[in-house]
Design an enzyme around this catalytic site. Structure first.
Site, PDB file in Angstrom:
ATOM      1  N   ARG A  20      46.257  43.591  42.503  1.00 31.04           N
ATOM      2  CA  ARG A  20      47.100  44.611  43.115  1.00 31.04           C
ATOM      3  C   ARG A  20      48.348  44.026  43.781  1.00 31.04           C
ATOM      4  O   ARG A  20      49.199  44.748  44.244  1.00 31.04           O
ATOM      5  CB  ARG A  20      46.254  45.410  44.113  1.00 31.04           C
ATOM      6  CG  ARG A  20      46.933  46.646  44.686  1.00 31.04           C
ATOM      7  CD  ARG A  20      45.879  47.573  45.232  1.00 31.04           C
ATOM      8  NE  ARG A  20      46.367  48.617  46.077  1.00 31.04           N
ATOM      9  CZ  ARG A  20      46.267  48.643  47.397  1.00 31.04           C
ATOM     10  NH1 ARG A  20      45.712  47.621  48.049  1.00 31.04           N
ATOM     11  NH2 ARG A  20      46.694  49.662  48.094  1.00 31.04           N
ATOM     12  N   CYS A  74      37.996  53.883  39.963  1.00 30.26           N
ATOM     13  CA  CYS A  74      36.735  54.374  40.520  1.00 30.26           C
ATOM     14  C   CYS A  74      36.746  54.343  42.059  1.00 30.26           C
ATOM     15  O   CYS A  74      37.658  53.821  42.692  1.00 30.26           O
ATOM     16  CB  CYS A  74      35.579  53.546  39.993  1.00 30.26           C
ATOM     17  SG  CYS A  74      35.579  51.841  40.608  1.00 30.26           S
ATOM     18  N   ALA A  78      36.907  50.945  43.646  1.00 27.60           N
ATOM     19  CA  ALA A  78      38.274  50.407  43.630  1.00 27.60           C
ATOM     20  C   ALA A  78      39.082  50.948  44.810  1.00 27.60           C
ATOM     21  O   ALA A  78      39.840  50.211  45.445  1.00 27.60           O
ATOM     22  CB  ALA A  78      38.975  50.754  42.317  1.00 27.60           C
ATOM     23  N   HIS A 115      38.803  55.904  49.305  1.00 30.67           N
ATOM     24  CA  HIS A 115      39.690  55.849  50.470  1.00 30.67           C
ATOM     25  C   HIS A 115      38.997  56.480  51.671  1.00 30.67           C
ATOM     26  O   HIS A 115      38.995  55.935  52.770  1.00 30.67           O
ATOM     27  CB  HIS A 115      40.990  56.632  50.218  1.00 30.67           C
ATOM     28  CG  HIS A 115      41.771  56.180  49.027  1.00 30.67           C
ATOM     29  ND1 HIS A 115      42.561  57.029  48.306  1.00 30.67           N
ATOM     30  CD2 HIS A 115      41.875  54.964  48.434  1.00 30.67           C
ATOM     31  CE1 HIS A 115      43.137  56.361  47.324  1.00 30.67           C
ATOM     32  NE2 HIS A 115      42.735  55.112  47.376  1.00 30.67           N
TER      33      HIS A 115
HETATM   34  S1  CFN Z   1      45.020  54.141  45.490  1.00 33.12           S
HETATM   35 FE1  CFN Z   1      46.963  54.485  46.572  1.00 33.12          FE
HETATM   36  S2  CFN Z   1      47.200  53.567  48.497  1.00 33.12           S
HETATM   37  S3  CFN Z   1      47.859  56.433  46.667  1.00 33.12           S
HETATM   38 FE2  CFN Z   1      49.335  55.032  45.932  1.00 33.12          FE
HETATM   39  S4  CFN Z   1      50.463  54.322  47.632  1.00 33.12           S
HETATM   40 FE3  CFN Z   1      49.006  53.686  43.802  1.00 33.12          FE
HETATM   41  S5  CFN Z   1      47.250  53.899  42.508  1.00 33.12           S
HETATM   42 MO1  CFN Z   1      47.781  51.691  42.559  1.00 33.12          MO
HETATM   43  S6  CFN Z   1      46.543  51.006  44.337  1.00 33.12           S
HETATM   44 FE4  CFN Z   1      48.503  51.614  45.122  1.00 33.12          FE
HETATM   45 FE5  CFN Z   1      48.867  52.935  47.262  1.00 33.12          FE
HETATM   46 FE6  CFN Z   1      48.600  55.245  48.318  1.00 33.12          FE
HETATM   47 FE7  CFN Z   1      46.639  53.166  44.426  1.00 33.12          FE
HETATM   48  S7  CFN Z   1      49.319  50.783  46.970  1.00 33.12           S
HETATM   49  S8  CFN Z   1      49.825  51.714  43.453  1.00 33.12           S
HETATM   50  S9  CFN Z   1      50.377  55.437  44.073  1.00 33.12           S
HETATM   51  N1  CFN Z   1      48.233  53.481  45.518  1.00 33.12           N
HETATM   52  C1  HCA Z   2      43.245  50.652  41.363  1.00 33.48           C
HETATM   53  C2  HCA Z   2      44.333  49.675  41.665  1.00 33.48           C
HETATM   54  C3  HCA Z   2      45.639  49.994  41.015  1.00 33.48           C
HETATM   55  C4  HCA Z   2      45.609  49.760  39.513  1.00 33.48           C
HETATM   56  C5  HCA Z   2      46.965  49.607  38.962  1.00 33.48           C
HETATM   57  C6  HCA Z   2      47.203  49.764  37.506  1.00 33.48           C
HETATM   58  C7  HCA Z   2      46.696  49.051  41.656  1.00 33.48           C
HETATM   59  O1  HCA Z   2      43.497  51.802  41.020  1.00 33.48           O
HETATM   60  O2  HCA Z   2      42.112  50.269  41.476  1.00 33.48           O
HETATM   61  O3  HCA Z   2      46.571  50.561  36.817  1.00 33.48           O
HETATM   62  O4  HCA Z   2      48.134  49.098  37.068  1.00 33.48           O
HETATM   63  O5  HCA Z   2      47.681  49.527  42.142  1.00 33.48           O
HETATM   64  O6  HCA Z   2      46.483  47.844  41.616  1.00 33.48           O
HETATM   65  O7  HCA Z   2      46.011  51.319  41.273  1.00 33.48           O
END
Ligand code: CFN
Ligand code: HCA
Length: 541
Positions: free
Chosen positions: A95, A61, A64, A194
């Protein structure tokens, strides 16, 4: 290597077969057979749209994305979740964003702060409770800043987190308090969160520290969150090259780093999806240009370092960077040599948030592995296509109204769609075109690209294509493993990492070797595959 015989068009048909016609029509636009090459315009994929109700999405969401992703990794800001306790609890430390506060550094990461909203707060309003929570955090910790994050009920009942924050900031005088209207329902995914976080941190924090920072080559590292210690490895390499990292957004970062970001000469953008807004605002307001980097994969790391050196255009830095690469690469090459014969030709599927599916493709390529299907949970079209158009983004002070970027396959097509008057207005507002790598041009032709993959399609894909490895998150982990396929989490790295930089790449090669060459998965059979269904009769006495 195993040869997989399949026609991607048939696979797409199979994936859509079970859906009602209306759902199938919508999903068809988010499943694409890759045709992109470096020189051709890629076909359009529909992305960043609402998940169809009833479908079990992998997405998270808006709260998050704001609280967990962007602001969460900063260690010396007290982050208070205004909402029911579950929202704070489930976004607390899962995370694996690591911190190193040093000897006397502040670190609030191990704490979970929440107003613990109850029924009566929903009925009578939660602002007084929020005020008390801010006061309590201030009295206990005297932090440099307190941030407030709105959860769904806050928006629904209308608590004004911004007014409460302003009041408390004024009252304290020595603590920056500001809020985020990042209610979970606000966007179609994390992505909106974001954007909200980027805007608020830029409005309330960046530029606060006027004292110049020392360093010959000063950069900001944007979109690096120190998952599993990735940021530590990147910082090690940057330091070795003599490059000063002023601010990381936001792995292991501090209030002061954000506040000093305007002192950098260059912004290096790692995860474009989550932080491009800050990169752009730093450029517009302070004239700091940005380049896209990727420290996932040893070759990508070397390429990124050279790109930074090229920007500074100083022979001394160019030499230093080349020396560091020459020093680090032999160990990496030895690891590849040892492992590659066992991994070459194996297939992988990558379904992660908004940039890792793309970045990790580079690491798998180093192992000779092929990504046969990939996609983002919440990437926008620019993340797929690797190009974007940026009209000036207008938001109000509290970031309540966000105009999303307008994306097209090419600048020319974008221009063709606008009337001359519209184009003139955009150009006056500072229209800019950017180019960088994207998922589609980097994947092989014929690979299957899927946006917002869901539980049903994930299992179907595995059944049809039987990859050697599936990469996604915790929600997918066990359903995939139960199908007898090894599963690597590319969000939290399971318990592993770092995977960035040179040392990280070696860690990753070893982990993947272990996973795809383990015999254990071939023994996996669900109980119902081995034994017939049990029947029982319930007798009421
Ligand atoms: S929201 Fe982003 S900030 S887009 Fe990426 S690299 Fe994932 S989903 Mo989980 S939380 Fe994580 Fe980053 Fe960019 Fe999210 S550190 S793994 S692919 N990510
Ligand atoms: C998020 C955080 C997440 C969830 C990871 C997962 C992360 O989307 O709110 O589904 O395992 O990297 O911690 O993307």
């Amino acid at each position: 290597p195993k040869m997989v015989q399949w026609d991607p068009t048939d696979i797409k048909k199979e994936l859509l077969k079970k859906y009602p016609p209306k759902v199938a029509r919508k999903r068809a636009k988010q499943i694409m057979i890759n045709e992109a090459t470096e020189c051709e315009a890629p076909p359009e994929i529909v992305a960043n749209v609402r998940t169809i109700p009833g479908i079990i999405t992998m997405r998270g969401c808006t709260y998050a994305g704001c609280k967990g992703v962007i602001m969460g990794p900063t260690r010396d800001i007290v982050n208070i979740t205004h909402g029911p306790i579950g929202c704070g609890f489930y976004s607390w430390l899962t995370r694996r964003n690591q911190t190193d506060p040093g000897v006397d550094g502040e670190n609030y990461i191990p704490y979970c702060f929440s107003t613990d909203m109850q029924d009566q707060d929903i009925i009578f309003g939660g602002e007084k409770k929020l005020e008390a929570a801010i006061q309590e955090a201030y009295d206990l910790f005297h932090p440099k800043a307190i941030c407030i994050f709105s959860t769904c009920p806050v928006g629904l009942i209308g608590d004004d987190v911004h007014a409460v924050s302003r009041k408390m900031k004024e009252k304290f005088g020595d603590c920056n308090v500001f809020g985020f209207s990042c209610e979970g329902y606000k966007g179609v995914s994390q992505s909106a969160g974001h954007h909200i976080a980027n805007n608020q941190v830029f409005t309330h924090l960046v530029g606060e520290n006027k004292e110049p920072k020392e360093g010959k080559y000063k950069i900001n590292l944007l979109g690096e969150y120190n998952i599993g210690g990735d940021g530590f490895e990147i910082d090690r390499i940057l330091k070795k090259c003599g490059i000063t990292n002023i601010a990381t957004f936001s792995g292991n970062s501090t209030y002061d780093q954000f506040a000093s970001a305007q002192h950098a000469d260059l912004s290096c953008v790692m995860c474009h999806r989550s932080i491009n807004y800050v990169a752009d605002m730093l450029e517009t307001k302070y004239g700091i240009p940005w380049i896209k980097v990727n420290f996932i994969g040893a070759k990508s790391t070397a390429k990124s370092l050279r790109k930074i050196a090229e920007y500074f255009n100083d022979p001394e830095l160019v030499k230093k960077v080349n020396d560091v690469i020459a020093e680090e690469m032999p160990e990496v090459e030895a690891a590849i040599e040892d492992i590659k014969e066992r991994t070459a030709g194996k297939t992988a599927m990558l379904f992660v948030g908004g940039s890792r599916a793309h970045h990790y493709n580079d690491l798998f390529a180093e192992l000779g592995m092929k990504t046969i299907s990939a996609g983002y949970e919440f990437g926008h079209r620019d993340d797929y296509e690797g190009r974007q158009v940026i009209p000036n983004i207008k938001v109000d002070a509290d970031s309540r109204n966000i105009e999303e970027l307008e994306i097209t396959p090419s600048p020319d097509e974008f221009k063709a769609r606008k009337t001359p008057a519209e184009l003139k207005a955009l150009e006056d507002a500072g229209l800019k075109f950017r180019h960088y790598d994207g998922l589609n041009p980097d994947l092989d032709k014929g690979s299957i690209i899927i946006d917002d993959l869901n539980q049903y399609e994930a299992e179907k894909l595995v059944e049809l294509l039987k990859p050697d490895l599936f990469c996604a998150g915790i929600k997918e982990k066990f359903s995939i493993q139960k199908l007898g396929i090894p599963m690597k989490q590319l969000h939290s790295y399971d318990s592993g990492g770092p995977y960035a930089g040179f040392k990280g790449a070696i860690n990753f090669y070893q982990e993947i070797d272990r996973l795809v060459n383990s015999k254990v998965w071939s023994y996996m059979k669900a109980p119902w595959q081995e034994n017939p269904e049990l029947t029982a009769t319930f007798v009421w006495e």
